[in-house]
Design a protein around this motif. Structure first.
Motif, PDB file in Angstrom:
ATOM      1  N   ASN A  36      -2.845  -5.803  12.319  1.00 18.98           N
ATOM      2  CA  ASN A  36      -2.770  -6.385  13.660  1.00 18.98           C
ATOM      3  C   ASN A  36      -3.474  -5.468  14.647  1.00 18.98           C
ATOM      4  OD1 ASN A  36      -1.887  -7.318  16.278  1.00 18.98           O
ATOM      5  ND2 ASN A  36      -0.283  -8.454  15.220  1.00 18.98           N
ATOM      6  N   GLY A  37      -4.575  -5.937  15.191  1.00 19.41           N
ATOM      7  CA  GLY A  37      -5.378  -5.131  16.106  1.00 19.41           C
ATOM      8  C   GLY A  37      -4.757  -4.905  17.464  1.00 19.41           C
ATOM      9  N   ARG A  38      -3.590  -5.511  17.736  1.00 16.48           N
ATOM     10  CA  ARG A  38      -2.934  -5.268  19.024  1.00 16.48           C
ATOM     11  C   ARG A  38      -2.174  -3.942  19.035  1.00 16.48           C
ATOM     12  NH1 ARG A  38      -1.156 -10.618  18.397  1.00 16.48           N
ATOM     13  NH2 ARG A  38       1.032 -10.002  18.417  1.00 16.48           N
ATOM     14  N   SER A  39      -1.876  -3.400  17.866  1.00 14.67           N
ATOM     15  CA  SER A  39      -1.193  -2.104  17.822  1.00 14.67           C
ATOM     16  C   SER A  39      -2.049  -1.060  18.527  1.00 14.67           C
ATOM     17  CB  SER A  39      -0.952  -1.685  16.368  1.00 14.67           C
ATOM     18  OG  SER A  39       0.018  -2.507  15.758  1.00 14.67           O
ATOM     19  N   GLU A  40      -1.418  -0.212  19.324  1.00 19.30           N
ATOM     20  CA  GLU A  40      -2.176   0.714  20.160  1.00 19.30           C
ATOM     21  C   GLU A  40      -2.169   2.156  19.679  1.00 19.30           C
ATOM     22  OE1 GLU A  40      -1.077   0.276  24.259  1.00 19.30           O
ATOM     23  OE2 GLU A  40      -2.279  -1.552  24.470  1.00 19.30           O
ATOM     24  N   SER A  41      -1.486   2.434  18.571  1.00 22.11           N
ATOM     25  CA  SER A  41      -1.507   3.801  18.056  1.00 22.11           C
ATOM     26  C   SER A  41      -1.173   3.786  16.571  1.00 22.11           C
ATOM     27  CB  SER A  41      -0.511   4.688  18.804  1.00 22.11           C
ATOM     28  OG  SER A  41       0.820   4.363  18.442  1.00 22.11           O
ATOM     29  N   LEU A  42      -1.530   4.881  15.897  1.00 22.81           N
ATOM     30  CA  LEU A  42      -1.219   4.992  14.475  1.00 22.81           C
ATOM     31  C   LEU A  42       0.289   4.960  14.238  1.00 22.81           C
ATOM     32  CD1 LEU A  42      -3.737   7.811  13.451  1.00 22.81           C
ATOM     33  CD2 LEU A  42      -3.933   5.361  12.952  1.00 22.81           C
ATOM     34  N   MET A  43       1.050   5.667  15.064  1.00 21.02           N
ATOM     35  CA  MET A  43       2.491   5.708  14.870  1.00 21.02           C
ATOM     36  C   MET A  43       3.141   4.360  15.150  1.00 21.02           C
ATOM     37  SD  MET A  43       3.536   8.437  13.514  1.00 21.02           S
ATOM     38  CE  MET A  43       5.271   7.993  13.693  1.00 21.02           C
ATOM     39  N   GLU A  44       2.627   3.651  16.127  1.00 19.48           N
ATOM     40  CA  GLU A  44       3.157   2.316  16.399  1.00 19.48           C
ATOM     41  C   GLU A  44       2.969   1.424  15.181  1.00 19.48           C
ATOM     42  OE1 GLU A  44       1.633  -1.322  19.037  1.00 19.48           O
ATOM     43  OE2 GLU A  44       2.123   0.453  20.228  1.00 19.48           O
ATOM     44  N   SER A  45       1.794   1.523  14.549  1.00 16.45           N
ATOM     45  CA  SER A  45       1.530   0.737  13.344  1.00 16.45           C
ATOM     46  C   SER A  45       2.471   1.149  12.215  1.00 16.45           C
ATOM     47  CB  SER A  45       0.079   0.918  12.893  1.00 16.45           C
ATOM     48  OG  SER A  45      -0.824   0.399  13.845  1.00 16.45           O
ATOM     49  N   ARG A  46       2.650   2.449  12.034  1.00 15.90           N
ATOM     50  CA  ARG A  46       3.530   2.938  10.961  1.00 15.90           C
ATOM     51  C   ARG A  46       4.956   2.438  11.147  1.00 15.90           C
ATOM     52  NH1 ARG A  46       0.592   8.402  11.952  1.00 15.90           N
ATOM     53  NH2 ARG A  46      -0.960   8.429  10.276  1.00 15.90           N
ATOM     54  N   VAL A  47       5.472   2.541  12.372  1.00 13.69           N
ATOM     55  CA  VAL A  47       6.840   2.094  12.638  1.00 13.69           C
ATOM     56  C   VAL A  47       6.970   0.597  12.381  1.00 13.69           C
ATOM     57  CG1 VAL A  47       8.576   1.782  14.432  1.00 13.69           C
ATOM     58  CG2 VAL A  47       7.345   3.952  14.262  1.00 13.69           C
ATOM     59  N   ARG A  48       6.017  -0.175  12.888  1.00 13.52           N
ATOM     60  CA  ARG A  48       6.068  -1.632  12.729  1.00 13.52           C
ATOM     61  C   ARG A  48       6.083  -2.027  11.250  1.00 13.52           C
ATOM     62  NH1 ARG A  48       2.060  -5.323  11.902  1.00 13.52           N
ATOM     63  NH2 ARG A  48       0.414  -3.790  12.340  1.00 13.52           N
ATOM     64  N   VAL A  49       5.192  -1.438  10.466  1.00 16.48           N
ATOM     65  CA  VAL A  49       5.098  -1.805   9.061  1.00 16.48           C
ATOM     66  C   VAL A  49       6.301  -1.308   8.276  1.00 16.48           C
ATOM     67  CG1 VAL A  49       3.709  -1.591   6.959  1.00 16.48           C
ATOM     68  CG2 VAL A  49       2.590  -1.906   9.157  1.00 16.48           C
ATOM     69  N   SER A  50       6.849  -0.171   8.662  1.00 17.86           N
ATOM     70  CA  SER A  50       8.042   0.316   7.965  1.00 17.86           C
ATOM     71  C   SER A  50       9.201  -0.662   8.135  1.00 17.86           C
ATOM     72  CB  SER A  50       8.429   1.702   8.477  1.00 17.86           C
ATOM     73  OG  SER A  50       8.984   1.652   9.782  1.00 17.86           O
ATOM     74  N   TYR A  51       9.308  -1.301   9.305  1.00 18.34           N
ATOM     75  CA  TYR A  51      10.354  -2.297   9.508  1.00 18.34           C
ATOM     76  C   TYR A  51      10.160  -3.495   8.567  1.00 18.34           C
ATOM     77  CZ  TYR A  51      11.781   0.052  13.849  1.00 18.34           C
ATOM     78  OH  TYR A  51      12.242   0.969  14.767  1.00 18.34           O
TER      79      TYR A  51
ATOM     80  N   VAL B  55      11.323  -2.146  20.939  1.00 19.29           N
ATOM     81  CA  VAL B  55      11.268  -0.819  20.336  1.00 19.29           C
ATOM     82  C   VAL B  55      10.061  -0.099  20.919  1.00 19.29           C
ATOM     83  CG1 VAL B  55      10.900   0.513  18.224  1.00 19.29           C
ATOM     84  CG2 VAL B  55      12.429  -1.480  18.204  1.00 19.29           C
ATOM     85  N   GLU B  56      10.299   1.065  21.497  1.00 17.49           N
ATOM     86  CA  GLU B  56       9.250   1.857  22.117  1.00 17.49           C
ATOM     87  C   GLU B  56       9.036   3.140  21.311  1.00 17.49           C
ATOM     88  OE1 GLU B  56       7.847   1.185  25.838  1.00 17.49           O
ATOM     89  OE2 GLU B  56       7.975  -0.487  24.438  1.00 17.49           O
TER      90      GLU B  56
END
Length: 214
Positions: free
Chosen positions: A75-90, A124-125
């Motif tokens: 998803n190209g809307r994710s704005e950071s590597l960590m945001e992507s990691r957290v989202r996918v971990s969920y 989630v922030e």
């Protein structure tokens, strides 16, 4: 390696932006592959179709299964590597599918803030330590979170310590409890509008806060 998936950068031959998420997935797993792919989409250096073609072209290579698993999670809307990691971990750990970078408005149509991750009344922030040291960023984040709180949302913050040091059960439990609490707030009134799609990402529909959580 096909010639079209190699590019020269500063005199060094490297894989293309469409191929990089494939190889990162193969070597480091689904989460890191998605983080790399989201960054490629966000930058405009790659498209979802282009990455999909690279996944197809890697058929038969070691670890390509991870690349196939990562593809629908990009998803190209994710704005950071960590945001992507957290989202996918969920998604992988709890089958919780949160949407990245969701704009939220009150019932009068006034924009109250943008959530890093959002699902059914829960925000989630990701709280980056380095960013918090920047006063302007820190103040802006706090004002934004105040606006989101006014909408009656359940807001949870995640740090790198939560991601790297806490268990998956702990992280998933935090979100599930927030979802349960948000679901009990029948009086909540707010409107959610997702932002325009990022490069390589399909249009995102208008959404509201109702309905069951996935």
């Amino acid at each position: 390696m096909p010639d079209h998936e190699l590019v020269e950068v500063g005199g060094v031959l490297v894989v293309s932006a469409t191929r990089a998420p494939v190889d990162v997935s193969r070597d480091f797993g689904v989460v890191e592959g998605v983080a790399c792919g989201d960054a490629a989409l966000r930058s405009g250096a790659a498209t979802l179709d282009g990455i999909a073609a690279s996944v197809d072209g890697a058929a038969g290579l070691r670890g390509v299964v991870a690349a196939r698993q990562a593809l629908p999670l990009l998803n190209g809307r994710s704005e950071s590597l960590m945001e992507s990691r957290v989202r996918v971990s969920y998604v992988l750990e709890g089958d919780i599918h949160m949407e990245p970078q969701v704009d939220l408005y009150d019932s009068d149509g006034v924009h109250r803030g943008r959530a890093d991750l959002y699902l059914k009344g829960v925000v989630v922030e990701y709280d980056g330590r380095a960013e918090r040291l920047e006063k302007v960023k820190f103040v802006g984040d706090r004002r934004r979170q105040g606006g989101l709180s006014d909408l009656g949302l359940e807001i949870r913050q995640v740090t790198s310590d939560d991601y790297y040091r806490q268990s998956a059960a702990y992280r998933i439990g935090v979100v599930r409890r927030a979802l349960a609490k948000a679901g009990s707030r029948a009086h909540r009134r707010h409107v959610v509008l997702r932002p325009r799609h990022a490069a390589g990402t399909p249009d995102a529909p208008v959404a509201d806060a109702g309905g069951p959580a996935r």
